[in-house]
Design a protein around this motif. Structure first.
Motif, PDB file in Angstrom:
ATOM      1  N   LEU A 282       0.682  -1.218   0.000  1.00 19.60           N
ATOM      2  CA  LEU A 282      -0.010   0.059   0.049  1.00 19.60           C
ATOM      3  C   LEU A 282       0.863   1.283  -0.087  1.00 19.60           C
ATOM      4  CD1 LEU A 282      -2.961  -0.633   2.556  1.00 19.60           C
ATOM      5  CD2 LEU A 282      -3.024  -0.109  -0.085  1.00 19.60           C
ATOM      6  N   LYS A 283       0.467   2.250  -0.809  1.00 19.56           N
ATOM      7  CA  LYS A 283       0.962   3.444  -0.686  1.00 19.56           C
ATOM      8  C   LYS A 283      -0.139   4.470  -0.386  1.00 19.56           C
ATOM      9  CE  LYS A 283       4.204   2.881  -4.695  1.00 19.56           C
ATOM     10  NZ  LYS A 283       3.202   2.137  -5.298  1.00 19.56           N
ATOM     11  N   PRO A 284      -0.162   4.915   0.788  1.00 14.43           N
ATOM     12  CA  PRO A 284      -1.180   5.951   1.282  1.00 14.43           C
ATOM     13  C   PRO A 284      -1.084   7.107   0.420  1.00 14.43           C
ATOM     14  CG  PRO A 284       0.204   5.104   3.210  1.00 14.43           C
ATOM     15  CD  PRO A 284       0.878   4.707   1.939  1.00 14.43           C
ATOM     16  N   ASN A 285      -2.307   7.816   0.234  1.00 12.57           N
ATOM     17  CA  ASN A 285      -2.018   8.977  -0.510  1.00 12.57           C
ATOM     18  C   ASN A 285      -2.767   9.903   0.180  1.00 12.57           C
ATOM     19  OD1 ASN A 285      -2.856  10.926  -2.282  1.00 12.57           O
ATOM     20  ND2 ASN A 285      -3.774   9.687  -3.768  1.00 12.57           N
TER      21      ASN A 285
ATOM     22  N   PRO B  77      -7.123   7.425   0.840  1.00 11.79           N
ATOM     23  CA  PRO B  77      -6.916   6.107   0.097  1.00 11.79           C
ATOM     24  C   PRO B  77      -5.652   5.471   0.250  1.00 11.79           C
ATOM     25  CG  PRO B  77      -7.913   7.705  -1.424  1.00 11.79           C
ATOM     26  CD  PRO B  77      -7.511   8.550  -0.138  1.00 11.79           C
ATOM     27  N   GLY B  78      -5.614   4.097   0.638  1.00 13.91           N
ATOM     28  CA  GLY B  78      -4.267   3.584   0.857  1.00 13.91           C
ATOM     29  C   GLY B  78      -4.023   3.274   2.332  1.00 13.91           C
ATOM     30  N   THR B  79      -4.846   3.827   3.264  1.00 17.80           N
ATOM     31  CA  THR B  79      -4.542   3.733   4.529  1.00 17.80           C
ATOM     32  C   THR B  79      -5.471   2.729   5.255  1.00 17.80           C
ATOM     33  OG1 THR B  79      -4.405   6.059   4.493  1.00 17.80           O
ATOM     34  CG2 THR B  79      -4.273   5.279   6.573  1.00 17.80           C
ATOM     35  N   VAL B  80      -4.856   1.812   5.976  1.00 17.55           N
ATOM     36  CA  VAL B  80      -5.881   0.582   6.460  1.00 17.55           C
ATOM     37  C   VAL B  80      -6.287   1.361   7.657  1.00 17.55           C
ATOM     38  CG1 VAL B  80      -5.818  -1.140   8.027  1.00 17.55           C
ATOM     39  CG2 VAL B  80      -4.216  -1.114   5.903  1.00 17.55           C
ATOM     40  N   THR B  81      -7.862   0.989   7.803  1.00 20.93           N
ATOM     41  CA  THR B  81      -8.536   1.811   8.762  1.00 20.93           C
ATOM     42  C   THR B  81      -9.459   0.506   9.479  1.00 20.93           C
ATOM     43  OG1 THR B  81      -8.641   3.667   7.189  1.00 20.93           O
ATOM     44  CG2 THR B  81     -10.333   3.697   9.122  1.00 20.93           C
ATOM     45  N   SER B  82      -9.723   0.739  10.770  1.00 17.80           N
ATOM     46  CA  SER B  82     -10.775  -0.217  11.334  1.00 17.80           C
ATOM     47  C   SER B  82     -11.879   0.621  11.916  1.00 17.80           C
ATOM     48  CB  SER B  82      -9.959  -1.048  12.104  1.00 17.80           C
ATOM     49  OG  SER B  82      -9.644  -0.293  13.237  1.00 17.80           O
ATOM     50  N   THR B  83     -13.008   0.074  11.888  1.00 12.55           N
ATOM     51  CA  THR B  83     -14.190   0.468  12.524  1.00 12.55           C
ATOM     52  C   THR B  83     -15.098  -0.761  13.127  1.00 12.55           C
ATOM     53  OG1 THR B  83     -16.085   1.557  12.354  1.00 12.55           O
ATOM     54  CG2 THR B  83     -15.394   0.624  10.417  1.00 12.55           C
ATOM     55  N   SER B  84     -16.036  -0.843  13.615  1.00 14.27           N
ATOM     56  CA  SER B  84     -16.897  -1.982  14.150  1.00 14.27           C
ATOM     57  C   SER B  84     -18.338  -1.630  13.944  1.00 14.27           C
ATOM     58  CB  SER B  84     -16.394  -2.410  15.268  1.00 14.27           C
ATOM     59  OG  SER B  84     -16.418  -1.523  16.400  1.00 14.27           O
ATOM     60  N   TYR B  85     -19.119  -2.667  14.266  1.00 12.95           N
ATOM     61  CA  TYR B  85     -20.665  -2.548  14.129  1.00 12.95           C
ATOM     62  C   TYR B  85     -20.905  -3.113  15.550  1.00 12.95           C
ATOM     63  CZ  TYR B  85     -21.771  -1.282   9.238  1.00 12.95           C
ATOM     64  OH  TYR B  85     -22.124  -0.563   8.208  1.00 12.95           O
ATOM     65  N   LEU B  86     -21.977  -2.464  16.188  1.00 15.45           N
ATOM     66  CA  LEU B  86     -22.085  -3.099  17.416  1.00 15.45           C
ATOM     67  C   LEU B  86     -23.559  -3.882  17.062  1.00 15.45           C
ATOM     68  CD1 LEU B  86     -21.936   0.418  19.071  1.00 15.45           C
ATOM     69  CD2 LEU B  86     -20.298  -1.566  18.687  1.00 15.45           C
TER      70      LEU B  86
ATOM     71  N   MET C 154     -18.510  -6.156  16.360  1.00 17.37           N
ATOM     72  CA  MET C 154     -18.108  -6.893  15.249  1.00 17.37           C
ATOM     73  C   MET C 154     -17.213  -5.935  14.300  1.00 17.37           C
ATOM     74  SD  MET C 154     -21.139  -9.291  14.001  1.00 17.37           S
ATOM     75  CE  MET C 154     -21.919 -10.338  15.285  1.00 17.37           C
ATOM     76  N   LYS C 155     -16.005  -6.557  14.131  1.00 16.34           N
ATOM     77  CA  LYS C 155     -14.850  -5.703  13.648  1.00 16.34           C
ATOM     78  C   LYS C 155     -14.699  -5.622  11.915  1.00 16.34           C
ATOM     79  CE  LYS C 155     -10.446  -4.372  15.155  1.00 16.34           C
ATOM     80  NZ  LYS C 155      -9.264  -4.333  15.511  1.00 16.34           N
ATOM     81  N   LEU C 156     -14.504  -4.469  11.506  1.00 16.21           N
ATOM     82  CA  LEU C 156     -14.348  -4.316   9.976  1.00 16.21           C
ATOM     83  C   LEU C 156     -12.980  -3.563   9.904  1.00 16.21           C
ATOM     84  CD1 LEU C 156     -15.250  -4.500   7.302  1.00 16.21           C
ATOM     85  CD2 LEU C 156     -16.461  -2.270   7.752  1.00 16.21           C
ATOM     86  N   VAL C 157     -11.990  -4.167   9.262  1.00 16.83           N
ATOM     87  CA  VAL C 157     -10.815  -3.616   9.019  1.00 16.83           C
ATOM     88  C   VAL C 157     -10.703  -3.542   7.347  1.00 16.83           C
ATOM     89  CG1 VAL C 157      -8.340  -3.572   8.909  1.00 16.83           C
ATOM     90  CG2 VAL C 157      -9.752  -4.774  10.999  1.00 16.83           C
ATOM     91  N   TYR C 158     -10.485  -2.228   6.909  1.00 18.23           N
ATOM     92  CA  TYR C 158     -10.685  -2.211   5.424  1.00 18.23           C
ATOM     93  C   TYR C 158      -9.677  -0.939   4.999  1.00 18.23           C
ATOM     94  CZ  TYR C 158     -12.924   2.205   6.486  1.00 18.23           C
ATOM     95  OH  TYR C 158     -13.217   3.571   6.843  1.00 18.23           O
ATOM     96  N   PHE C 159      -9.479  -0.959   3.527  1.00 18.80           N
ATOM     97  CA  PHE C 159      -8.708   0.213   3.035  1.00 18.80           C
ATOM     98  C   PHE C 159      -9.419   0.684   1.944  1.00 18.80           C
ATOM     99  CE2 PHE C 159      -6.147  -3.216   1.651  1.00 18.80           C
ATOM    100  CZ  PHE C 159      -5.825  -2.867   0.269  1.00 18.80           C
ATOM    101  N   ILE C 160      -9.084   1.725   1.278  1.00 18.03           N
ATOM    102  CA  ILE C 160      -9.789   2.077  -0.098  1.00 18.03           C
ATOM    103  C   ILE C 160      -8.674   2.273  -0.824  1.00 18.03           C
ATOM    104  CG2 ILE C 160     -10.723   3.934  -1.227  1.00 18.03           C
ATOM    105  CD1 ILE C 160     -12.315   4.585   1.055  1.00 18.03           C
ATOM    106  N   SER C 161      -8.332   1.548  -2.037  1.00 11.83           N
ATOM    107  CA  SER C 161      -7.324   1.421  -2.916  1.00 11.83           C
ATOM    108  C   SER C 161      -6.967   2.890  -3.662  1.00 11.83           C
ATOM    109  CB  SER C 161      -7.149  -0.145  -3.776  1.00 11.83           C
ATOM    110  OG  SER C 161      -8.410   0.326  -4.748  1.00 11.83           O
ATOM    111  N   SER C 162      -5.824   3.291  -3.641  1.00 10.79           N
ATOM    112  CA  SER C 162      -5.573   4.369  -4.326  1.00 10.79           C
ATOM    113  C   SER C 162      -6.088   4.653  -5.795  1.00 10.79           C
ATOM    114  CB  SER C 162      -4.244   4.897  -4.399  1.00 10.79           C
ATOM    115  OG  SER C 162      -3.364   3.711  -3.922  1.00 10.79           O
ATOM    116  N   GLY C 163      -6.533   3.508  -6.485  1.00  9.72           N
ATOM    117  CA  GLY C 163      -6.901   3.897  -7.778  1.00  9.72           C
ATOM    118  C   GLY C 163      -8.147   4.435  -8.007  1.00  9.72           C
TER     119      GLY C 163
END
Ligand code: HEM
Ligand SMILES: [Cu+2]
Lengths: 192, 529
Positions: free
Chosen positions: A71-74, A106-115, A162-171
């Motif tokens: 990943l290359k964070p933008n 974009p390009g940064t790994v982020t986490s959040t969750s649902y309750l 309930m955990k969600l880890v994601y990123f948005i690709s820089s494209g």
């Protein structure tokens, strides 16, 4: 005067006719079977097509850790990510995103969750289905960890984060500045 | 052309009574069975239509909504699969061998099967209504004839009955399609080259190809539906990651070509009738044959014009819009040929000709309003409104049904040997025209004003137009009894004896044999020059 033209021209002997009929019939039955198979082949074709184009917000399965390394964070771009939640009829749960919106690069790994909680007096099993709008953005939404597409059972009164880890690709196309990620929990009926 | 005359009495012997019909492999008997079955199912579908219009007569609820949904669904399925399709298949069985100078269909035993699969299929469709009366199940299929998921995944046992009915009807159609193709390819009389075949035969050849291409995917689709319902698969079930929209694609991949499957055979019979009663040869034979090919080919690549509101990328919307509009070109060529055929002819207006002309007018309206719906932007408003209902009735009643009635009157004297009552026939036509337009013109306006389809009740502002539409439906429905009267009369042997040629301007091999034709025609093949 027998005008001899294309096939079917002259009346052949009965045995010969029977053979010709049988051959053409068999060919046609094979064609029918082919199109029957084609009907089933449409399912994987359709799913592949949806994943490639993001049609109907399909995102494809979770990606591995190797994707993170590359990943290359933008930091010059920010995309607003909205989260929605729906509980489908038949399930008595409460279901809310921890963050309704997040601003991510974009390009940064982020986490959040649902309750999620089950306020009813009996255990229930559900399965979450997710999709992304606009559909064009779906294939740029990459999940590293997600509770979707597998069954979760909550005991009576149980609460879960309930955990969600994601990123948005820089494209992701420049004109997309906000996306919505939608989760719906469906009841799972056990088929016997 | 010289027809075969070699018929000694011996050849006309055949079993009598019920076993004649149960075990018959004779194409004329099977053709008559199909047509008779279709008449009965038109009446069943018609009674259901009258129930629909009675519910909509005034803005109140008379029929419980869930029963209303079952009625519209079974009406649609019965009309499409059990009334119109058997009628065109019956015409194919009766006419194709005679038109190409063959003694019978190529696969007579399969032909018998093809027919006898249909009555059980029709029974499966309507039986759940009666089971419900006895407290079994919750009635017939209620999803609309399109059987969209998730409704069809969740629905009651009526859906299973419909799935099995579709299996039987698909089997029946596929058997007759294969039969038609083998007959046309292998059994033409000497000299009957492909490009000399009557237009009707051509139209059925394309129809048969279409059926073979699109019915199997529908069978695959309902198989997946059945698996979703009972075996826990998730093809269309969103809860398991399936996609309801996939069903729409599978259904309409069949469903759009299906409307041409209903239409083409009647577009094929039309030029014969027009040419007979204008005493001119058919204009533009080649153009019509090529148009059939073009329509057939285009019809399998436009299906998603039924899904403009289901969510589709703009590019796809544009593609399906333009490809749909492109179909109007070969269809317009057909219209042009029909007009050119009657142009400056010495026309007379016997009943079959009236219905043929009515076909051109009504189907024309159906086609033009279809062009409106194919506009992806306009369709956002018209989709699933009464505008759509009016459109497809102009297309399906105005085309196939008018064509079937025209063909029935045209060939009735040939089949039975008796002329029907012209006065009753003319009444039938005019009452049908008045009733039909009164039923469906108001529905265009209702749709534009925003009345959705598939609802049993409506807002008060729609009351007047709905009342008009229902009155029209009663006129239209009762008009069809005149046809039933004519059918019964000729079957009882009332009426003038028909000559071999029947109509003064009629041409073609089928008009060289006596009326009614002997049980076996063309045992010695005729020669076409
Ligand atoms: C007496 C003539 C007819 C009348 C008065 C009539 C009336 C109706 C009405 C009022 C509906 C319900 C629309 C809705 O609420 O969605 C309907 C649906 C339908 N009709 Fe007819 N109809 C007639 C003949 C036909 C014929 C001849 C065909 C086909 C060849 C046909 C095919 C259909 C189909 C496919 C539907 C859609 C059913 C659905 O919504 O799933 N109808 N008709
Ligand atoms: Cu269509």
């Amino acid at each position: 005067m027998a005008g001899r033209t294309v096939s079917g021209g002259d009346a052949p002997a009965p045995e010969a006719t029977g053979g010709r009929h049988r051959r053409l019939t068999i060919i046609l039955v094979l064609v029918v079977l082919g199109f029957f198979g084609f009907g089933f082949a449409l399912v994987p074709l359709y799913n592949t097509f949806c994943k490639l184009t993001g049609l109907n917000g399909k995102t494809g399965g979770p990606v591995g850790a190797s994707a993170v390394a590359a990943l290359k964070p933008n930091d010059s771009r920010t995309v607003k990510v909205g989260f929605t939640s729906t509980v489908m009829p038949g399930l008595n749960w409460t279901f809310k995103p921890l963050h309704e919106h997040m601003m991510v690069h974009p390009g940064t790994v982020t986490s959040t969750s649902y309750l999620v909680s089950n306020p009813s007096d009996h255990p229930e099993t559900g399965q979450a289905i997710m999709s992304v709008v606009p559909g064009r953005a779906a294939r740029y939404f990459k999940k590293l960890q997600c509770f979707c597409f597998h069954q979760e059972t909550l005991k009576a009164g149980q609460f879960r984060n309930m955990k969600l880890v994601y990123f948005i690709s820089s494209g992701i196309p420049k004109d997309i500045s906000s996306i919505i990620v939608s989760y719906a929990f469906f009841p799972v009926k056990k088929h016997t | 052309m010289n027809a075969a005359h070699a018929h000694d009495a011996h050849h006309d012997e055949h079993p009598r009574g019920i076993s004649r019909w149960l075990f018959t492999t004779n194409h004329k008997d099977i053709g008559r069975l199909y047509i008779g079955f279709s008449v009965i199912m038109f009446l069943v579908g018609g009674v259901l239509a009258m129930l629909i219009r009675t519910e909509l007569l005034r803005p109140t609820l008379m029929i419980p909504p869930e029963i209303y949904n079952q009625i519209i669904t079974v009406h649609g399925l019965v009309m499409v699969f059990a009334a119109v399709m058997p009628a065109t298949t019956g015409l194919a069985n009766y006419l194709i061998p005679m038109m190409i100078g063959a003694p019978d269909m190529a696969l007579p035993r399969l032909n018998n099967w093809g027919f006898w699969l249909l009555p059980p299929a029709a029974l499966l469709l309507v039986m759940p209504f009666f089971l419900m009366l006895f407290g079994i199940g919750n009635g017939a299929i209620d999803t609309g004839w399109t059987m969209y998921a998730p409704l069809s995944v969740q629905g009651g046992m009526g859906v299973d009955f419909a799935i099995f009915a579709i299996y039987l009807m698909a089997m029946s159609s596929l058997l007759s399609s294969i039969n038609v193709i083998v007959t046309i390819f292998n059994m033409r009389a000497p000299g009957m080259s492909m490009m000399k075949m009557p237009v009707f035969v051509w139209s059925w050849l394309i129809t048969a190809f279409l059926l073979i291409a699109v019915f199997p995917p529908l069978v695959a689709g309902v198989t997946m539906l059945f698996a979703d319902r009972h075996f826990g698969t998730h093809f269309f079930n969103a809860a398991g990651g399936g996609d309801p929209v996939l069903w729409e694609h599978l259904f309409w991949f069949f469903g759009h070509p299906e409307v041409y499957i209903l239409l083409l055979p009647t577009a094929g019979i039309l030029p014969h009738i027009l040419s007979t009663f204008s005493r001119k040869p058919i204009y533009g034979y080649k153009a019509q044959v090529y148009s059939f090919w073009a329509i057939g080919a285009l019809s399998v690549v436009v299906w998603a014009h039924h899904m403009f509101t289901s969510g589709m990328p703009v590019g796809a919307q544009l593609y399906f819009m333009y490809s749909t509009m492109a179909i109007s070109i070969p269809v317009a060529i057909l219209f042009f040929c029909w007009f050119a055929t009657i142009w400056q002819g010495s026309m007379t207006f016997e009943t079959p000709m009236l219905f043929a002309l009515g076909y051109i007018v009504l189907f024309g309206v159906g086609g033009l309003t279809g062009l409106v719906l194919s506009d992806a932007v306009a369709d956002q408003q018209y989709h699933n409104s009464y505008f759509l209902v009016a459109h497809f009735h102009y297309a399906l009643f105005g085309g196939p049904v008018m064509g079937i009635i025209a063909a029935t009157y045209y060939y009735l004297p040939k089949i039975t040997g008796r002329m029907f009552n012209e006065t009753v026939g003319k009444w039938h036509f005019w009452q049908t025209m008045v009733g039909f337009n009164l039923t469906f013109i108001p529905q265009f306006f209702l749709g534009i004003a925003g009345m959705p389809r598939r609802i049993p009740d409506y807002a008060l502002q729609f009351a007047h137009l709905n009342m008009l539409s229902s009155i029209g439906a009663y006129i239209l429905g009762s008009a069809q009894l005149l046809l039933v009267y004519n059918l019964i009369q000729v079957m009882r042997g009332v009426g003038k004896k028909a000559t071999a040629q029947v109509w003064e301007g009629a041409r073609g091999l089928e008009f060289t044999v006596p009326s009614p034709p002997p049980y076996h025609t063309f045992e010695t093949q005729p020669v076409v020059q």
